[in-house]
Design an enzyme around this catalytic site. Structure first.
Site, mmCIF file in Angstrom:
data_model
loop_
_atom_site.group_PDB
_atom_site.id
_atom_site.type_symbol
_atom_site.label_atom_id
_atom_site.label_comp_id
_atom_site.label_asym_id
_atom_site.label_seq_id
_atom_site.Cartn_x
_atom_site.Cartn_y
_atom_site.Cartn_z
ATOM 1 N N ASP A 14 -1.381 3.644 4.689
ATOM 2 C CA ASP A 14 -0.861 5.144 5.062
ATOM 3 C C ASP A 14 -0.036 4.406 5.849
ATOM 4 O O ASP A 14 0.500 5.654 6.873
ATOM 5 C CB ASP A 14 -1.407 6.313 5.728
ATOM 6 C CG ASP A 14 -2.363 6.036 7.712
ATOM 7 O OD1 ASP A 14 -2.285 7.338 7.976
ATOM 8 O OD2 ASP A 14 -2.501 5.533 7.244
ATOM 9 N N ASP A 32 0.770 0.482 10.851
ATOM 10 C CA ASP A 32 0.699 0.140 9.215
ATOM 11 C C ASP A 32 1.561 -1.546 8.647
ATOM 12 O O ASP A 32 1.253 -2.029 7.982
ATOM 13 C CB ASP A 32 0.443 1.661 8.148
ATOM 14 C CG ASP A 32 -0.409 2.365 8.036
ATOM 15 O OD1 ASP A 32 -0.418 2.509 9.080
ATOM 16 O OD2 ASP A 32 -1.702 2.645 7.666
ATOM 17 N N VAL A 89 -6.808 1.242 6.666
ATOM 18 C CA VAL A 89 -6.358 1.598 7.351
ATOM 19 C C VAL A 89 -5.896 2.670 7.941
ATOM 20 O O VAL A 89 -4.748 2.730 8.997
ATOM 21 C CB VAL A 89 -5.109 0.056 8.522
ATOM 22 C CG1 VAL A 89 -6.004 -0.857 8.368
ATOM 23 C CG2 VAL A 89 -4.765 0.267 7.545
ATOM 24 N N ASP A 118 -3.934 -0.276 12.638
ATOM 25 C CA ASP A 118 -4.281 -1.591 11.703
ATOM 26 C C ASP A 118 -4.093 -2.725 11.584
ATOM 27 O O ASP A 118 -4.960 -3.760 10.872
ATOM 28 C CB ASP A 118 -3.085 -0.823 11.214
ATOM 29 C CG ASP A 118 -3.742 0.769 11.002
ATOM 30 O OD1 ASP A 118 -2.546 1.604 10.878
ATOM 31 O OD2 ASP A 118 -4.506 1.571 11.143
HETATM 32 O O1 RIB Z 1 -5.741 6.132 15.357
HETATM 33 C C1 RIB Z 1 -4.847 5.065 14.675
HETATM 34 C C2 RIB Z 1 -4.827 5.602 12.527
HETATM 35 O O2 RIB Z 1 -4.417 6.898 12.805
HETATM 36 C C3 RIB Z 1 -4.000 3.998 12.547
HETATM 37 O O3 RIB Z 1 -4.289 3.608 10.535
HETATM 38 C C4 RIB Z 1 -2.674 4.718 12.446
HETATM 39 O O4 RIB Z 1 -1.298 3.968 11.803
HETATM 40 C C5 RIB Z 1 -3.026 6.494 12.147
HETATM 41 O O5 RIB Z 1 -3.483 6.206 10.412
HETATM 42 CA CA CA Z 2 -2.816 4.095 9.441
#
Ligand code: RIB
Ligand code: CA
Length: 323
Positions: free
Chosen positions: A10, A15, A123, A239
């Site tokens: 996302d 990411d 992720v 991630d």
């Molecule tokens: O809590 C951390 C996660 O939440 C990571 O994947 C960040 O990108 C958010 O999506």
């Molecule tokens: Ca993420």
């Protein structure tokens, strides 16, 4: 032997770094990227995946995923990742376009086509994975394993007990946890053992050419958010740890135990990991990350991103240890 992987994400600043590592790592063959609603909405996460791939000069197909969780209302955390999801750099759209197949249908197709070979790295919220499991469980049994950044042992970020990815769509996590594929959970308890500092991003900017400048630029507002919300002078590459563990599972020590997911009320999104084996009658369904080799994880990040600058990285490490 490279490991076939699909990255479900996302993007999202951390990411974006994970995408670079998945593209660059010689240990991984990145077959495709699936996007999901999370840090920002699905239109933006899909656009961002294409932008990051363009910045990485990588040709990887991108498949648009679910725009909202299975049951919970829509939520996005743009105050952490910026309104554009990439730290407010507001880059133009990529020339590359998304594929026509949906993310869940792509996951199903690849589970059938590459039986037992693909590591699915998630992720972001696990909505795409859950929809694919519900639609074609037999195809999804074709995956080798799931490596998931999410949850945590005794910690949270979006609430005192829940991590963002799992909190956004807890029903999806429950489906994935109960599905039975080998599942490695890299939660906040282990990702927060790592940090990338402003110096690290300055180093990337100096040695990494346009890619280093891009990675550094999208992380500036993210670092500001970490200072605002947590008093950190730096940020956590959550991630990237999932991608790193796919490339080298020895980077993290895990405990094999039962993990369940709270879906509603005060503890919505809490991953309940029985690391004490209190419920010894429940199936051990998850390898829970407990300890990361910080130095080797940092080495993975910098040598994977900039293999041609290993000497500079050695010099940078020498400087850091002299401080
Ligand atoms: O809590 C951390 C996660 O939440 C990571 O994947 C960040 O990108 C958010 O999506
Ligand atoms: Ca993420």
């Amino acid at each position: 032997m490279t490991k076939k992987v699909i990255l479900d994400c996302d993007p999202g600043v951390d990411d974006a770094l994970a995408i670079f590592l998945a593209v660059r790592s010689p240990a991984l063959e990145l077959l495709g990227i699936t996007t999901v609603n999370g840090n920002v909405g699905i239109d933006q996460t899909t656009k961002n995946a294409l932008i990051v791939l363009e910045q990485a000069n990588a040709s990887v197909p991108v498949y648009r995923g679910m725009k909202q969780p299975l049951e919970k209302p829509l939520y996005s955390s743009s105050d952490i990742h910026g309104k554009d999801g990439l730290g407010g750099v507001n880059l133009p759209e990529s020339e590359q376009k998304e594929e026509s197949l949906s993310a869940p249908d792509y996951l199903i197709e690849m589970g059938r086509k590459h039986k037992g070979q693909i590591t699915l790295i998630t992720v972001g919220p696990m909505t795409n994975v859950a929809v694919a499991i519900q639609k074609d469980p037999e195809a999804m049994k074709g995956y080798k394993e799931i490596i998931s950044m999410g949850g945590g042992v005794g910690t949270g970020n979006i609430t005192p007990v829940a991590e963002f990815n799992y909190w956004v769509d807890p029903e999806a996590v429950k489906i994935a946890l109960e599905f039975g594929l080998p599942f490695t959970m890299l939660g906040l308890n282990v990702t927060h053992q790592t940090i990338l500092t402003p110096n690290d991003f300055h180093f990337m900017r100096i040695v990494g050419g346009n890619e280093g400048k891009f990675i550094s630029s999208i992380h500036q507002a993210y670092i500001d958010a970490y200072w605002r919300y947590g008093g950190y002078m730096g940020c956590v590459p959550h991630d990237s740890l999932a991608v790193a563990v796919a490339a080298d599972p020895t980077l993290v020590e895990t405990v094999h135990c039962h993990v369940d997911m709270a879906t509603d009320g005060l503890t919505r999104g809490q991953s309940v990991a029985d690391v004490l084996n209190a419920w010894n009658d429940k199936p051990k369904n998850v390898h829970v990350g407990m300890k990361v080799d910080r130095e080797r994880f940092r080495d993975f990040i910098f040598t994977t991103l900039f293999p041609e600058h290993e000497q500079a990285y050695i010099q940078y490490k020498a400087f850091l240890s002299s401080q």
